[in-house]
Design a protein around this motif. Structure first.
Motif, short mmCIF file in Angstrom:
data_model
loop_
_atom_site.label_atom_id
_atom_site.label_comp_id
_atom_site.label_asym_id
_atom_site.label_seq_id
_atom_site.Cartn_x
_atom_site.Cartn_y
_atom_site.Cartn_z
N UNK A 50 -1.57 0.89 4.23
CA UNK A 50 -0.35 1.29 3.53
C UNK A 50 -0.69 2.26 2.41
N UNK A 51 0.20 3.23 2.20
CA UNK A 51 0.13 4.09 1.02
C UNK A 51 1.25 3.63 0.10
N UNK A 52 0.89 3.23 -1.10
CA UNK A 52 1.86 2.72 -2.06
C UNK A 52 2.16 3.83 -3.06
N UNK A 57 3.48 11.51 -8.85
CA UNK A 57 2.35 12.09 -8.13
C UNK A 57 1.17 11.15 -7.98
N UNK A 58 1.41 9.83 -8.04
CA UNK A 58 0.34 8.84 -7.90
C UNK A 58 0.59 7.97 -6.68
N UNK A 59 -0.49 7.73 -5.92
CA UNK A 59 -0.41 6.91 -4.72
C UNK A 59 -1.63 6.01 -4.67
N UNK A 60 -1.44 4.79 -4.15
CA UNK A 60 -2.52 3.82 -4.09
C UNK A 60 -2.73 3.36 -2.65
N UNK A 61 -4.00 3.21 -2.28
CA UNK A 61 -4.38 2.64 -0.99
C UNK A 61 -5.28 1.44 -1.28
N UNK A 62 -4.88 0.27 -0.78
CA UNK A 62 -5.65 -0.95 -0.98
C UNK A 62 -6.34 -1.30 0.35
N UNK A 63 -7.63 -1.56 0.27
CA UNK A 63 -8.43 -1.87 1.45
C UNK A 63 -8.48 -3.37 1.67
N UNK A 64 -8.84 -3.82 2.89
CA UNK A 64 -8.87 -5.26 3.18
C UNK A 64 -9.77 -6.06 2.24
#
Length: 100
Positions: A50-52, A57-64
């Motif tokens: 998921x891209x949060x 202009x900020x986006x977060x990607x959380x890994x497993x």
């Protein structure tokens, strides 16, 4: 309805990937803002993440493994990435943005 399929070929061993469509992967986040993109492919893990959107202009990607990257954009271009792991936190910035 047409379904796309992907496979990995590693030294002659074929592995099916259970993902319908890959439009972008994590590497593209270092170059262009993911406007309208909600999922991104992680080549290393072979999964969609998921891209949060955090706003401004900020986006977060959380890994497993619970580590995460936060991408910062100005005018659609990536200007910094905050990388957070269990035991570390670093900021990646383009060399033209560094103040020496």
């Amino acid at each position: 309805q047409k379904t796309e399929r992907y496979v990995f070929n590693k030294n002659g061993t074929i592995e099916n990937v259970n993902i319908n469509v890959i439009r972008q992967n994590l590497v593209t986040l270092f170059f262009h803002e993911p406007i309208g993109i909600h999922k991104i492919y992680c080549d290393k893990l072979k999964v969609m993440l998921d891209i949060i959107q955090l706003g401004n202009g900020k986006y977060k990607v959380v890994f497993p493994n619970r580590s995460c990257n936060t991408y910062h954009y100005q005018n659609g271009k990536c200007v910094a990435v905050d990388v957070e792991g269990v035991f570390f936190k670093v900021k990646i910035i383009p060399s033209d943005k560094m103040k020496l």
